[in-house]
Design a protein around this motif. Structure first.
Motif, PDB file in Angstrom:
ATOM      1  N   LEU A 106       0.839  -1.190   0.000  1.00  0.00           N
ATOM      2  CA  LEU A 106       0.000   0.000   0.000  1.00  0.00           C
ATOM      3  C   LEU A 106       0.877   1.243   0.000  1.00  0.00           C
ATOM      4  CD1 LEU A 106      -2.856   1.257   0.208  1.00  0.00           C
ATOM      5  CD2 LEU A 106      -2.550   1.244   2.690  1.00  0.00           C
ATOM      6  N   LEU A 107       0.745   2.073  -1.019  1.00  0.00           N
ATOM      7  CA  LEU A 107       1.572   3.258  -1.156  1.00  0.00           C
ATOM      8  C   LEU A 107       0.888   4.518  -0.642  1.00  0.00           C
ATOM      9  CD1 LEU A 107       2.952   2.689  -4.781  1.00  0.00           C
ATOM     10  CD2 LEU A 107       4.078   2.135  -2.610  1.00  0.00           C
ATOM     11  N   LYS A 108      -0.419   4.600  -0.811  1.00  0.00           N
ATOM     12  CA  LYS A 108      -1.106   5.850  -0.499  1.00  0.00           C
ATOM     13  C   LYS A 108      -2.583   5.592  -0.264  1.00  0.00           C
ATOM     14  CE  LYS A 108      -1.139  10.506  -0.516  1.00  0.00           C
ATOM     15  NZ  LYS A 108      -0.273  11.348   0.318  1.00  0.00           N
ATOM     16  N   THR A 109      -3.158   6.324   0.664  1.00  0.00           N
ATOM     17  CA  THR A 109      -4.600   6.335   0.866  1.00  0.00           C
ATOM     18  C   THR A 109      -5.091   7.758   0.685  1.00  0.00           C
ATOM     19  OG1 THR A 109      -4.386   4.570   2.496  1.00  0.00           O
ATOM     20  CG2 THR A 109      -6.494   5.719   2.401  1.00  0.00           C
ATOM     21  N   ILE A 110      -5.989   7.961  -0.262  1.00  0.00           N
ATOM     22  CA  ILE A 110      -6.572   9.282  -0.497  1.00  0.00           C
ATOM     23  C   ILE A 110      -7.857   9.371   0.310  1.00  0.00           C
ATOM     24  CG2 ILE A 110      -7.500  10.864  -2.228  1.00  0.00           C
ATOM     25  CD1 ILE A 110      -5.778   9.456  -4.316  1.00  0.00           C
ATOM     26  N   LEU A 111      -7.888  10.270   1.272  1.00  0.00           N
ATOM     27  CA  LEU A 111      -9.031  10.400   2.169  1.00  0.00           C
ATOM     28  C   LEU A 111      -9.788  11.700   1.958  1.00  0.00           C
ATOM     29  CD1 LEU A 111      -7.307   9.122   5.432  1.00  0.00           C
ATOM     30  CD2 LEU A 111      -8.870   7.855   3.965  1.00  0.00           C
ATOM     31  N   ASP A 112      -9.107  12.728   1.522  1.00  0.00           N
ATOM     32  CA  ASP A 112      -9.723  14.047   1.373  1.00  0.00           C
ATOM     33  C   ASP A 112     -10.485  14.103   0.050  1.00  0.00           C
ATOM     34  OD1 ASP A 112     -10.458  16.639   1.743  1.00  0.00           O
ATOM     35  OD2 ASP A 112      -8.533  17.506   1.159  1.00  0.00           O
ATOM     36  N   MET A 113     -11.628  13.447   0.011  1.00  0.00           N
ATOM     37  CA  MET A 113     -12.416  13.384  -1.211  1.00  0.00           C
ATOM     38  C   MET A 113     -13.901  13.354  -0.855  1.00  0.00           C
ATOM     39  SD  MET A 113     -11.710   9.389  -2.294  1.00  0.00           S
ATOM     40  CE  MET A 113     -13.131   9.267  -3.371  1.00  0.00           C
ATOM     41  N   PRO A 114     -14.758  13.858  -1.740  1.00  0.00           N
ATOM     42  CA  PRO A 114     -16.194  13.851  -1.477  1.00  0.00           C
ATOM     43  C   PRO A 114     -16.755  12.441  -1.595  1.00  0.00           C
ATOM     44  CG  PRO A 114     -15.776  14.643  -3.690  1.00  0.00           C
ATOM     45  CD  PRO A 114     -14.436  14.486  -3.038  1.00  0.00           C
ATOM     46  N   PRO A 115     -17.961  12.205  -1.072  1.00  0.00           N
ATOM     47  CA  PRO A 115     -18.578  10.880  -1.219  1.00  0.00           C
ATOM     48  C   PRO A 115     -18.692  10.485  -2.693  1.00  0.00           C
ATOM     49  CG  PRO A 115     -19.784  12.198   0.377  1.00  0.00           C
ATOM     50  CD  PRO A 115     -18.779  13.111  -0.249  1.00  0.00           C
ATOM     51  N   ASN A 116     -18.279   9.278  -2.988  1.00  0.00           N
ATOM     52  CA  ASN A 116     -18.271   8.759  -4.359  1.00  0.00           C
ATOM     53  C   ASN A 116     -19.077   7.463  -4.357  1.00  0.00           C
ATOM     54  OD1 ASN A 116     -17.700   8.049  -6.991  1.00  0.00           O
ATOM     55  ND2 ASN A 116     -15.507   7.782  -6.692  1.00  0.00           N
ATOM     56  N   THR A 117     -20.389   7.595  -4.383  1.00  0.00           N
ATOM     57  CA  THR A 117     -21.280   6.458  -4.145  1.00  0.00           C
ATOM     58  C   THR A 117     -21.225   5.401  -5.247  1.00  0.00           C
ATOM     59  OG1 THR A 117     -23.105   7.675  -5.159  1.00  0.00           O
ATOM     60  CG2 THR A 117     -22.870   7.834  -2.765  1.00  0.00           C
ATOM     61  N   THR A 118     -20.809   5.783  -6.448  1.00  0.00           N
ATOM     62  CA  THR A 118     -20.743   4.824  -7.552  1.00  0.00           C
ATOM     63  C   THR A 118     -19.337   4.262  -7.756  1.00  0.00           C
ATOM     64  OG1 THR A 118     -20.347   6.565  -9.189  1.00  0.00           O
ATOM     65  CG2 THR A 118     -22.650   5.971  -8.733  1.00  0.00           C
ATOM     66  N   GLY A 119     -18.360   4.763  -7.008  1.00  0.00           N
ATOM     67  CA  GLY A 119     -16.983   4.307  -7.195  1.00  0.00           C
ATOM     68  C   GLY A 119     -16.390   4.756  -8.514  1.00  0.00           C
ATOM     69  N   LEU A 120     -16.822   5.919  -8.979  1.00  0.00           N
ATOM     70  CA  LEU A 120     -16.337   6.425 -10.266  1.00  0.00           C
ATOM     71  C   LEU A 120     -14.869   6.821 -10.163  1.00  0.00           C
ATOM     72  CD1 LEU A 120     -16.804   7.386 -13.183  1.00  0.00           C
ATOM     73  CD2 LEU A 120     -17.567   9.586 -12.235  1.00  0.00           C
ATOM     74  N   CYS A 121     -14.041   6.230 -11.006  1.00  0.00           N
ATOM     75  CA  CYS A 121     -12.643   6.622 -11.119  1.00  0.00           C
ATOM     76  C   CYS A 121     -12.087   6.011 -12.400  1.00  0.00           C
ATOM     77  CB  CYS A 121     -11.806   6.177  -9.907  1.00  0.00           C
ATOM     78  SG  CYS A 121     -11.587   4.401  -9.759  1.00  0.00           S
ATOM     79  N   ALA A 122     -10.990   6.575 -12.883  1.00  0.00           N
ATOM     80  CA  ALA A 122     -10.333   6.069 -14.087  1.00  0.00           C
ATOM     81  C   ALA A 122      -8.833   6.101 -13.858  1.00  0.00           C
ATOM     82  CB  ALA A 122     -10.702   6.916 -15.307  1.00  0.00           C
ATOM     83  N   LEU A 123      -8.142   5.062 -14.331  1.00  0.00           N
ATOM     84  CA  LEU A 123      -6.696   4.969 -14.225  1.00  0.00           C
ATOM     85  C   LEU A 123      -6.134   4.753 -15.620  1.00  0.00           C
ATOM     86  CD1 LEU A 123      -4.118   4.650 -12.398  1.00  0.00           C
ATOM     87  CD2 LEU A 123      -4.564   2.183 -12.472  1.00  0.00           C
ATOM     88  N   SER A 124      -5.127   5.540 -15.972  1.00  0.00           N
ATOM     89  CA  SER A 124      -4.493   5.379 -17.277  1.00  0.00           C
ATOM     90  C   SER A 124      -3.847   4.002 -17.366  1.00  0.00           C
ATOM     91  CB  SER A 124      -3.440   6.470 -17.486  1.00  0.00           C
ATOM     92  OG  SER A 124      -2.617   6.164 -18.595  1.00  0.00           O
ATOM     93  N   ILE A 125      -4.060   3.299 -18.491  1.00  0.00           N
ATOM     94  CA  ILE A 125      -3.441   1.982 -18.659  1.00  0.00           C
ATOM     95  C   ILE A 125      -1.970   2.093 -19.014  1.00  0.00           C
ATOM     96  CG2 ILE A 125      -5.621   0.913 -19.339  1.00  0.00           C
ATOM     97  CD1 ILE A 125      -4.586   0.947 -22.239  1.00  0.00           C
ATOM     98  N   ASN A 126      -1.506   3.297 -19.355  1.00  0.00           N
ATOM     99  CA  ASN A 126      -0.094   3.526 -19.647  1.00  0.00           C
ATOM    100  C   ASN A 126       0.636   3.757 -18.329  1.00  0.00           C
ATOM    101  OD1 ASN A 126       2.406   4.268 -20.602  1.00  0.00           O
ATOM    102  ND2 ASN A 126       1.724   6.166 -21.569  1.00  0.00           N
ATOM    103  N   HIS A 127       1.444   2.775 -17.891  1.00  0.00           N
ATOM    104  CA  HIS A 127       2.070   2.873 -16.574  1.00  0.00           C
ATOM    105  C   HIS A 127       3.079   4.008 -16.486  1.00  0.00           C
ATOM    106  CE1 HIS A 127       4.673   0.231 -18.955  1.00  0.00           C
ATOM    107  NE2 HIS A 127       5.672   0.647 -18.210  1.00  0.00           N
ATOM    108  N   ALA A 128       3.545   4.525 -17.618  1.00  0.00           N
ATOM    109  CA  ALA A 128       4.447   5.676 -17.580  1.00  0.00           C
ATOM    110  C   ALA A 128       3.685   6.944 -17.207  1.00  0.00           C
ATOM    111  CB  ALA A 128       5.135   5.854 -18.933  1.00  0.00           C
TER     112      ALA A 128
END
Length: 410
Positions: A106-128
Motif C-alpha cells: 500500500l503506497l497511499k490512501t486518499i481520504l480528502d475526497m467527497p462521497p463517491n457512491t458509484t466508485g467512479l474513477c479512471a486509471l491510465s493503462i499507460n504505466h508511464a
C-alpha cells in the motif's frame, strides 16, 4: 487478440476474442459466487475479484495455476478496482487505496475526497503516465487528477456544471474524457494540463445515464453508451485553420456567416452551436440494460464491441472514413456453454516473458490474513482503516507485454 472478463452469480469467466467469429472461454471459476468486480491485468494470469459475499475483500489470483496471490480487506464495500502494470487502485465510497502492483504494498490512501457512491474513477493503462481521475466534488463536475507515480495531486479540472457520471483515459494517458449525470455533453481534456480539447453533444432531447465511455487504442475515436438504445461514436479530428478555400457557393457563404455570428453570441450559446455531433451510431435492440462498449481492431479492421448485462456480446463494423450507422456482424452468448480453450490464448500471440502473476504466485501456501494498521501519508491509520499484511514479490518482476490489450469487464 482482445480479452473479456465477466462476473456472474456463480463466479467469473475470462474470454479471448481472436476473430469476429471466434470467442474462446479461457477460464471459468465457480469458487467465489456473486462476483461483481473482475479485473484482469491485460492478458496476463493476474485477475482481481470481489464478490457480494465479501464486498470488503479483494482477492488476487493466478488463475492459470489456480492459486491465490494475496487478499486485502478494507473498511467499507469495494466499489471499483483499476489496474495497470504499475498500480492497483481500490475505490471505496470515501477513500481510494493505491497499491504498488509489483509487491502489492500500500503506497497511499486518499481520504480528502467527497462521497463517491458509484466508485467512479479512471486509471491510465499507460504505466508511464499512471494518472488517476475521480470526482473532486459531489455537487459539481470537478475532476481531481492525481499522479499515481509521484503520489501527488496534479490538478483539478472544472469539467461540467453537474456531478460526474463517466471518466475515461486514452491509451497513452494524454487525454481524459468526461460526462456529467445529464449525459448530454461529453468533453475531452489534455492531460496533465487540463485544457479542453473537444466537446461533443450526445443529444439535447433527454437526459441519460452514460454507462460507458471509451477511446479507441489510437485515440481517433471516442465511444459513449447509455441506458438508451443508441451508442454514439465521436471522431477526434485535428482541426486546423489551413483548410482550402471553399468555392463561392450559397451554402459556403452561409456557413461563414454562421461561424462569424458565433463570435458575437454569449460563450454558452456559441459553444453549443459549435459542438460536433456523432460520427457514427449504433441502434441496439435493447433499452434500459446496462452495457459496456469497447473499440478494438479485430482482423485489421475497426470494430465496436458491446456487452450487455444479459450476457451477450455484439460486434459491429465501424467505417473509419464515412462513419454512419454501424452494421451488426456477430452476436455471441457469454453465459452459454462456451468452448474451453485453456491454451488457445497463448497460441494466438507471440510468446511473452513471464508475467507478474507468474512471478509472485505461491503454489503451495495460502497468503496469511493477518492484519496491520493501514499506512497512509494522509493519516489513514488514524481513521481506523485495516488492511492485511502484504505479500512481497519473491523474484524479479517482468511486465513486458505491450502487445496485450486491456480487457473489457462487465
Amino acid at each position: 487478440c482482445s480479452s473479456l472478463a465477466i462476473g456472474t452469480t456463480s463466479g467469473y469467466r475470462l474470454f479471448s476474442l481472436s476473430s469476429v467469429e471466434q470467442l474462446d472461454q479461457v477460464h471459468k471459476s465457480n469458487e467465489i459466487p456473486d462476483v461483481y468486480i473482475v479485473e484482469r491485468l491485460f492478458s496476463s494470469s493476474l485477475v482481481v475479484v470481489v464478490s457480494h459475499a465479501k464486498p470488503q475483500q479483494m482477492n488476487v489470483y493466478h488463475f492459470k495455476k489456480g492459486t491465490e496471490i494475496c487478499n486485502y480487506s478494507y473498511s467499507s464495500n469495494i466499489l471499483s478496482i483499476r489496474l495497470n502494470r504499475q498500480r492497483l487502485v481500490v475505490c471505496l465510497e470515501e477513500s481510494i487505496y493505491i497499491h504498488n502492483i509489483k509487491d502489492m504494498k500500500l503506497l497511499k490512501t486518499i481520504l480528502d475526497m467527497p462521497p463517491n457512491t458509484t466508485g467512479l474513477c479512471a486509471l491510465s493503462i499507460n504505466h508511464a503516465n499512471s494518472y488517476l481521475a475521480y470526482p473532486g466534488s459531489a455537487t459539481s463536475g470537478e475532476i481531481a487528477l492525481y499522479d499515481g507515480n509521484t503520489l501527488k495531486m496534479a490538478c483539478t479540472i472544472p469539467a461540467h456544471d453537474g456531478p460526474l457520471a463517466a471518466l475515461a483515459f486514452n491509451s497513452t494517458g494524454s487525454k481524459l474524457a468526461s460526462a456529467s449525470e445529464k449525459g448530454t455533453v461529453i468533453r475531452v481534456f489534455s492531460i496533465p494540463g487540463g485544457q479542453k480539447l473537444y466537446e461533443f453533444r450526445r443529444g439535447m432531447k433527454r437526459y441519460v445515464n452514460i454507462s460507458s465511455l471509451v477511446f479507441s487504442m489510437d485515440s481517433q475515436f471516442l465511444c459513449a453508451s447509455s441506458n438508451t438504445e443508441t451508442v454514439h461514436i465521436f471522431k477526434l479530428e485535428h482541426l486546423t485553420d489551413s483548410r482550402p478555400e471553399e468555392p463561392p457557393t450559397w451554402s459556403g457563404y452561409m456557413g461563414k456567416m454562421f461561424q462569424a455570428a458565433t463570435n458575437y453570441l454569449p460563450a454558452q450559446v456559441s459553444g453549443m452551436m459549435n459542438q460536433d455531433r456523432a460520427f457514427a451510431t449504433v441502434r441496439l435492440n435493447i433499452s434500459g440494460q446496462r452495457n459496456i462498449c469497447a473499440l478494438s481492431t479485430i482482423q485489421k479492421l475497426p470494430r465496436l464491441l458491446v456487452t450487455t448485462s444479459d450476457g451477450h456480446l455484439y460486434i459491429y463494423n465501424l467505417d473509419p472514413q464515412d462513419g454512419g450507422e454501424c452494421v451488426l456482424i456477430k452476436k455471441h452468448s457469454l453465459l452459454g456453454s462456451g468452448k474451453m480453450e485453456e491454451n488457445k490464448e497463448n497460441d494466438l500471440r507471440p510468446p511473452l516473458p513471464q508475467s507478474y502473476a507468474a512471478t509472485v504466485a505461491r503454489q503451495s501456501t495460502v497468503p496469511s490474513t493477518s492484519t496491520m494498521p493501514g499506512y497512509s501519508e494522509d493519516g489513514g491509520a488514524l481513521r481506523g482503516e485495516v488492511i492485511p499484511e502484504h505479500e512481497f514479490a519473491t523474484g524479479p518482476v517482468c511486465l513486458d507485454d505491450e502487445n496485450e490489450f486491456p480487457p473489457v469487464s462487465i
